[in-house]
Design a protein around this motif. Structure first.
Motif, short mmCIF file in Angstrom:
data_model
loop_
_atom_site.label_atom_id
_atom_site.label_comp_id
_atom_site.label_asym_id
_atom_site.label_seq_id
_atom_site.Cartn_x
_atom_site.Cartn_y
_atom_site.Cartn_z
N GLY A 190 0.80 -1.22 0.00
CA GLY A 190 0.00 0.00 0.00
C GLY A 190 0.83 1.27 0.00
N SER A 191 2.16 1.14 0.08
CA SER A 191 3.00 2.33 0.09
C SER A 191 3.04 2.96 -1.29
N ALA A 192 3.11 4.29 -1.32
CA ALA A 192 3.17 5.02 -2.59
C ALA A 192 4.60 5.14 -3.09
N GLN A 193 5.56 4.70 -2.27
CA GLN A 193 6.97 4.90 -2.62
C GLN A 193 7.40 4.23 -3.91
N PRO A 194 6.97 2.96 -4.21
CA PRO A 194 7.39 2.36 -5.48
C PRO A 194 6.96 3.20 -6.67
N ASN A 195 5.72 3.68 -6.62
CA ASN A 195 5.20 4.50 -7.71
C ASN A 195 6.01 5.77 -7.89
N GLU A 196 6.32 6.42 -6.78
CA GLU A 196 7.08 7.65 -6.81
C GLU A 196 8.49 7.39 -7.34
N ALA A 197 9.09 6.26 -6.92
CA ALA A 197 10.43 5.93 -7.38
C ALA A 197 10.45 5.69 -8.88
N VAL A 198 9.43 4.98 -9.36
CA VAL A 198 9.33 4.72 -10.80
C VAL A 198 9.18 6.02 -11.58
N GLN A 199 8.34 6.92 -11.07
CA GLN A 199 8.14 8.20 -11.73
C GLN A 199 9.42 9.02 -11.77
N GLN A 200 10.16 8.99 -10.65
CA GLN A 200 11.43 9.71 -10.60
C GLN A 200 12.42 9.14 -11.62
N LEU A 201 12.48 7.81 -11.67
CA LEU A 201 13.39 7.16 -12.61
C LEU A 201 13.00 7.45 -14.05
N GLN A 202 11.69 7.41 -14.32
CA GLN A 202 11.21 7.70 -15.67
C GLN A 202 11.56 9.13 -16.07
N GLY A 203 11.41 10.05 -15.09
CA GLY A 203 11.75 11.44 -15.35
C GLY A 203 13.24 11.60 -15.66
N GLN A 204 14.07 10.87 -14.90
CA GLN A 204 15.50 10.96 -15.12
C GLN A 204 15.91 10.33 -16.45
N VAL A 205 15.25 9.23 -16.81
CA VAL A 205 15.52 8.61 -18.11
C VAL A 205 15.19 9.57 -19.23
N LYS A 206 14.06 10.27 -19.09
CA LYS A 206 13.65 11.24 -20.10
C LYS A 206 14.66 12.38 -20.21
N GLU A 207 15.12 12.86 -19.03
CA GLU A 207 16.07 13.97 -19.03
C GLU A 207 17.42 13.54 -19.58
N LEU A 208 17.86 12.32 -19.23
CA LEU A 208 19.12 11.80 -19.75
C LEU A 208 19.05 11.59 -21.25
N SER A 209 17.88 11.15 -21.74
CA SER A 209 17.70 10.97 -23.18
C SER A 209 17.80 12.31 -23.89
N SER A 210 17.20 13.34 -23.28
CA SER A 210 17.27 14.68 -23.84
C SER A 210 18.71 15.18 -23.84
N HIS A 211 19.43 14.87 -22.74
CA HIS A 211 20.84 15.28 -22.64
C HIS A 211 21.67 14.60 -23.71
N LEU A 212 21.41 13.30 -23.93
CA LEU A 212 22.13 12.55 -24.96
C LEU A 212 21.86 13.13 -26.34
N GLU A 213 20.60 13.47 -26.59
CA GLU A 213 20.25 14.08 -27.87
C GLU A 213 21.01 15.39 -28.07
N GLY A 214 21.13 16.16 -26.98
CA GLY A 214 21.87 17.41 -27.06
C GLY A 214 23.34 17.18 -27.36
N LEU A 215 23.93 16.14 -26.73
CA LEU A 215 25.34 15.84 -26.99
C LEU A 215 25.56 15.42 -28.44
#
Length: 246
Positions: free
Chosen positions: A157-182
C-alpha cells in the motif's frame, strides 16, 4: 561592496523578468546577454536562446556576447569554457562583475525584458537529480526501522514504489534529452571541422596548380587528420562486420 548571491538573483529576476533560483543557471549565457541589452538596447536578442539546454547552445549565446564586447570596446575577458560548465563560483564572480558594470553604465531607462526577447521562454537550465536510493532505511541497531518490510523493499500500500518509478522515468527522459543534445553538439562541431577541411583542401589544390605550397595549410591539414594514440582509421577495403553497430 560585493553583492551576495541572494541579492544578485533578486536583481536579475526583477530586471529580466525571469525566475532563476541559482547563480549557476546563468551559465547558459542568455541572462548575461540580456543584462547587456538592458544597458545598450541594441543587442540582437533574436540570436540569443534564453531557454538553452545544451552546451553548444550556451557557446552560441556567448558568441553573441563576445561580439557585443568587441563592438562596445569592453575590455573584459569572457571565460566561456568555465561559465558553460555552470559552476557556482565561476558564474558568481562573473555575475558580480556584470552587476558592477550595469551599475556604472545603465542609464535608468525603462526596460521591457519580455518584449525585447519577444516573449521567448527564459526557463533556467535543468539539472539532473541524483538517483533515489533503493535501500530501505536502517535503524542505529542495523535493523530496518518501522517494523517488517516485504522483500520488494516497501510495505504493502505504500506510494513509494510508484514515486520511485516516476522519478526514474523522469531521469531517463532527461538523460535521453541530454544525450540528444550531446549528439547535436557533436554534429555541430563536426560540420565546422568538415567545412574547414574542405576549405583547406581546396586552397592547397589551387596552390599546387600554381606550383606553390603553404606550410600553415599543411599543418592545419595534419591536425585535422591526426588521430589519438591507439586509434586506427579503418581500411576502406576491409570487410565490415555487419553485426557491429555504433
Amino acid at each position: 561592496m560585493t553583492a551576495s548571491r541572494t541579492d544578485l538573483i533578486s536583481w536579475l529576476n526583477e530586471l529580466l523578468q525571469i525566475n532563476y533560483t541559482k547563480v549557476e543557471q546563468c551559465g547558459s549565457g542568455g541572462a548575461y546577454c540580456q543584462i547587456l541589452d538592458s544597458i545598450y538596447g541594441d543587442l540582437p536578442m533574436n540570436r540569443v536562446k534564453m531557454n538553452a539546454r545544451h552546451e553548444y547552445e550556451y557557446v552560441a549565446n556567448y558568441k553573441v556576447m563576445q561580439n557585443v564586447f568587441k563592438a562596445k570596446k569592453i575590455d573584459k575577458p569572457i571565460p566561456v569554457e568555465k561559465l558553460v560548465k555552470c559552476k557556482m563560483q565561476d558564474n558568481l564572480e562573473f555575475l558580480q562583475w556584470m552587476k558592477r558594470f550595469w551599475d556604472a553604465n545603465y542609464g535608468g531607462q525603462w526596460y521591457d525584458a519580455v518584449a525585447r526577447r519577444k516573449g521567448a521562454p527564459a526557463e533556467p537550465p535543468a539539472t539532473i537529480a541524483p538517483l533515489p536510493s533503493s535501500k530501505p532505511a536502517l535503524s542505529a541497531g542495523g535493523a530496518r526501522s518501522g517494523g517488517r518490510t516485504p522483500v520488494g523493499g516497501y510495505r504493502t500500500g505504500s506510494a513509494q514504489p510508484n514515486e520511485a518509478v516516476q522519478q526514474l522515468q523522469g531521469q531517463v527522459k532527461e538523460l535521453s534529452s541530454h544525450l540528444e543534445g550531446l549528439e547535436k553538439e557533436r554534429d555541430f562541431y563536426f560540420e565546422k571541422l568538415r567545412d574547414i577541411e574542405i576549405l583547406v583542401q581546396q586552397q592547397i589544390e589551387v596552390l599546387e596548380g600554381e606550383g606553390k605550397d603553404d606550410h600553415t595549410l599543411r599543418e592545419i591539414q595534419k591536425i585535422l587528420y591526426s588521430t589519438e594514440e591507439g586509434f586506427e582509421v579503418p581500411d576502406a577495403g576491409a570487410p565490415v562486420d555487419e553485426e557491429e553497430t555504433f
